[in-house]
Design an enzyme around this catalytic site. Structure first.
Site, short mmCIF file in Angstrom:
data_model
loop_
_atom_site.label_atom_id
_atom_site.label_comp_id
_atom_site.label_asym_id
_atom_site.label_seq_id
_atom_site.Cartn_x
_atom_site.Cartn_y
_atom_site.Cartn_z
N GLU A 49 0.81 -1.22 0.00
CA GLU A 49 0.00 0.00 0.00
C GLU A 49 0.84 1.27 0.00
O GLU A 49 0.39 2.33 -0.45
CB GLU A 49 -0.98 0.00 1.17
CG GLU A 49 -2.08 -1.06 1.07
CD GLU A 49 -1.67 -2.43 1.59
OE1 GLU A 49 -0.47 -2.64 1.88
OE2 GLU A 49 -2.55 -3.31 1.71
N PHE A 111 -11.15 -7.15 14.46
CA PHE A 111 -10.10 -7.61 13.55
C PHE A 111 -9.77 -6.51 12.54
O PHE A 111 -10.64 -5.95 11.87
CB PHE A 111 -10.60 -8.86 12.81
CG PHE A 111 -9.60 -9.37 11.80
CD1 PHE A 111 -8.35 -9.84 12.21
CD2 PHE A 111 -9.90 -9.35 10.44
CE1 PHE A 111 -7.42 -10.29 11.28
CE2 PHE A 111 -8.96 -9.81 9.51
CZ PHE A 111 -7.73 -10.27 9.93
N GLN A 112 -8.51 -6.17 12.44
CA GLN A 112 -7.99 -5.15 11.53
C GLN A 112 -8.63 -3.78 11.77
O GLN A 112 -8.80 -2.99 10.85
CB GLN A 112 -8.11 -5.58 10.07
CG GLN A 112 -7.26 -6.82 9.80
CD GLN A 112 -7.10 -7.15 8.33
OE1 GLN A 112 -7.98 -6.88 7.52
NE2 GLN A 112 -5.97 -7.75 7.99
N LYS A 161 -17.43 -0.42 6.88
CA LYS A 161 -17.95 -1.43 5.96
C LYS A 161 -19.48 -1.29 5.80
O LYS A 161 -20.01 -1.38 4.69
CB LYS A 161 -17.60 -2.83 6.48
CG LYS A 161 -17.76 -3.90 5.42
CD LYS A 161 -17.06 -5.19 5.84
CE LYS A 161 -17.17 -6.24 4.73
NZ LYS A 161 -16.50 -7.50 5.08
N MET A 474 24.42 8.20 0.66
CA MET A 474 24.35 9.51 1.30
C MET A 474 24.70 9.42 2.78
O MET A 474 25.34 10.31 3.34
CB MET A 474 22.95 10.13 1.09
CG MET A 474 22.80 11.52 1.64
SD MET A 474 24.04 12.65 0.99
CE MET A 474 23.19 13.31 -0.45
#
Ligand SMILES: Cc1cc2nc3c(=O)[nH]c(=O)nc-3n(C[C@H](O)[C@H](O)[C@H](O)COP(=O)(O)OP(=O)(O)OC[C@H]3O[C@@H](n4cnc5c(N)ncnc54)[C@H](O)[C@@H]3O)c2cc1C
Ligand SMILES: Cc1ncc(C[n+]2csc(CCOP(=O)(O)OP(=O)(O)O)c2C)c(N)n1
Ligand SMILES: [Mg+2]
Length: 570
Positions: A49, A111-112, A161, A474
């Site tokens: 993501e 959940f999540q 949802k 760097m």
């Protein structure tokens, strides 16, 4: 018309002009994904993501349109955080959509479930938690206004949802955005314009600063008129590169930590700075106490909170450059400023950092050569270079000469390694007619190289130039200068990048000598489809000049002899 919240989401996005979204599905966003199939949306399935957010960002920076990313709740949403912060720090307009657990489960550690609006509060311009289908359209409409208005930036919409699944009457007009905090910022007073013009007309040693805001506002033309009429040299920030043509005689180059030495010296000698759409980042100013000590400052800036934030200014002109400059221009007198331009020319002669043609070839391959050859090979065609973060990013800024806006895309403020490959994919989606090159270090490439699979699956034709120095270069450079060459955790191994490319089903080329650079670039350009070139460059090369963090802008570490120093590399 009755629609589900999921349908309203896509209906609204399509009405906002969205054609492409970058995302990754999961349980809490499944209703939205299901509805997506019925709308004219091209969805790019990313591999992580973070990649979706950088793709949306690259899409936005390449086109000026809002980029859109979508993910599920929990880990999908938290994987977006780095990309949202990257967009925030560089004022890039993106809208991120996340699924959330059902509204009745919120607060139950479902959940999540994660509080993504809480997490992203400080790194978004605004965010929404939408728990009802009726609120989806308004949230989308407002998000687009907020993302692109004033100073652009990221907006997140978290949709439960059940809000996606339930239905309601869809009424686009009734969902007109209500953004009470937003107004066109007030124009500066007539007196402020008079004052600014008086400073410009009286100045003997002025410098115009071109920042990212110049491109955001599309004010390239009035800036050029100002410079041409009053013969004022123009310096750019890293994110301002492309806002004023590199080939214009008044363009003196990049300022700041790895800017041109003569630019930094000119700033310290200047009697007036005209800062346009830039925010005096610490990479730009060095020590604020000794910064441009002789200069009055005019700051043209859309965000009032940037005025006097880092550098005290004499005349602020708050507003969109696009509106401010046309009001200022009629008050500015023509002038030739020959003595000042001669002085800068002399500084250039004395203090130029490099003549890359003079770097000993002896079988070595220098990153500067690679970048400069890439520029030579691509300068005649519409090309966007997207860089990652590190030494190669600075060499790109120094050795690739950008003549047009939005042709360099780079993570400046957050300095996000892993940005280049996904942002290049987004840029190519936004501007398919342009050639898009990702210039990336061997470290940053390994952070998001999974997105090569995305490019393959969705036939997105990007070319990737890995500047492979076997180091987190760097950071190694900082260790070289400031930590007695104790290279803690900076030597870096990697896979065989050619074989890796082939494993992804794309062409891979390895280059280790100067003579092979142009043929490899030509081969990549004529190949239809993504190509990875592994440029195996000098391992312990260093970016010069360098203003150590917090040091005076004129106290640059310069390239040691014996390399001849001149400014000519074109
Ligand atoms: C390794 C590394 C090294 C770096 N070295 C350098 C360096 O040597 N030199 C350098 O310059 N940078 C360097 N940077 C980048 C630096 O950190 C900043 O990101 C950069 O200087 C910011 O440029 P900016 O102010 O033009 O753009 P931004 O940070 O994007 O700011 C844009 C400004 O324009 C304003 N604006 C937006 N729209 C408008 C509008 N329509 N009208 C008016 N104003 C508007 C915004 O409000 C904002 O204040 C480096 C970064 C990294 C990662
Ligand atoms: C996500 C992230 N982690 C760490 C850093 C710190 N950092 C800045 S530059 C750099 C090294 C980059 O190495 P590489 O990608 O090989 O590019 P090079 O400097 O060698 O060109 C690191 C680790 C960062 N900018 N971003
Ligand atoms: Mg490296």
């Amino acid at each position: 018309m009755k629609l589900t919240g999921a349908q309203i989401l896509w209906e609204s996005l399509v009405r906002e002009g969205v054609t492409d979204v970058f995302g990754y599905p999961g349980g809490a966003i499944l209703p939205a994904y299901d509805a997506m199939l019925d709308y004219p949306i091209r969805h790019v399935l990313v591999r992580h993501e973070q990649g979706a957010t950088h793709m949306a960002d690259g899409y936005a920076r390449a086109s000026g349109r809002v980029g859109v990313a979508i993910a599920t709740s929990g880990p999908g949403a938290t994987n977006m955080v780095t990309g949202i912060a990257t967009a925030m720090l560089d004022s890039s307009p993106i809208v991120c959509i996340t699924g959330q657990v059902g509204s009745r489960l919120i607060g139950s550690d479902a959940f999540q479930e994660i509080d993504i609006t809480g997490i992203t509060l400080p790194i978004t311009k605004h965010n929404y938690l939408v728990t009802r289908a009726d609120d989806v359209a308004r949230a989308v409409r407002e998000a687009f206004v907020i993302a692109k208005s004033g100073r652009p930036g990221p907006v997140l919409i978290d949709i439960t949802k059940d809000a996606q699944q339930s239905s309601c009457e869809f009424d686009w007009d009734a969902a007109a955005p209500v953004v009470p905090g937003w107004r066109r910022v007030p124009d500066a007073t007539a007196a402020a314009f008079e004052e600014a013009a008086a400073l410009i007309n009286a100045a003997e040693r002025p410098v115009i600063f071109v920042g990212h805001g110049v491109m955001i506002s599309g004010a390239m033309e009035p800036i050029q008129t100002l410079a041409d009429r009053a013969h004022i040299p123009v310096a750019m920030t890293l994110l301002g590169i492309g806002g004023f043509p590199a080939s214009h005689p008044l363009n003196i180059g990049m300022m700041g930590m790895h800017g041109e030495a003569w630019v930094n010296l000119a700033i310290q000698e200047a009697d007036l700075l005209i800062a346009c759409g830039m925010r005096f980042d610490d990479r730009v100013t060095g020590n604020l106490r000794t910064y441009a000590p002789n200069a009055k400052k005019i700051h043209i800036e859309i965000d009032p909170s940037e005025i006097n934030k880092n550098v005290a200014v004499d005349v602020p002109l708050v507003g969109d450059l696009h509106d401010v400059l046309p009001r200022l221009l009629p008050l500015v007198a023509a002038s030739d400023r020959a003595a000042w331009l001669r002085r800068i020319h002399d500084l250039k002669g004395d203090s130029a950092v490099r003549d890359i043609q003079s770097l000993p070839d002896e079988g070595h391959l220098y990153a500067a050569h690679v970048i400069n050859d890439l520029w030579r090979a691509t300068r005649e065609t519409e090309t966007i270079v997207v860089t990652d973060v590190g030494q190669h990013q600075m060499w790109e800024a120094q050795y690739y000469h950008h003549d047009v806006p939005r042709s360099l895309i780079t993570s400046g403020g957050l300095g996000t390694m892993g940005f280049a490959v996904p942002a290049a994919i987004g840029a190519k989606r936004a501007r398919p007619e342009a050639d898009v090159w990702a210039v990336v270090g061997d470290g940053g490439f390994q952070m998001t190289m999974c997105e090569l699979a995305t490019a393959v699956q969705d036939s997105i034709d990007i070319k990737v130039a890995i500047i492979n120095n076997g180091y987190l270069g760097m950071v190694r450079q900082w260790q070289e200068f400031f930590y007695e060459r104790r290279y803690a955790a900076t030597p870096l191994s990697g896979p065989d990048f050619v074989k890796l490319a082939e494993a992804f089903g794309i062409r891979g080329i390895a280059v280790s000598t100067r003579g092979d650079v142009l043929p490899a670039v030509a081969a990549a350009r004529s190949h239809a489809g993504p190509v990875v070139i592994d440029f195996r460059v000098e391992q312990e090369d260093t970016v010069y000049p360098m203003v150590p963090a917090g040091a005076d802008l004129h106290a640059m570490i310069r390239r040691p002899n014996p390399i001849v120093e001149t400014g000519a590399d074109v």
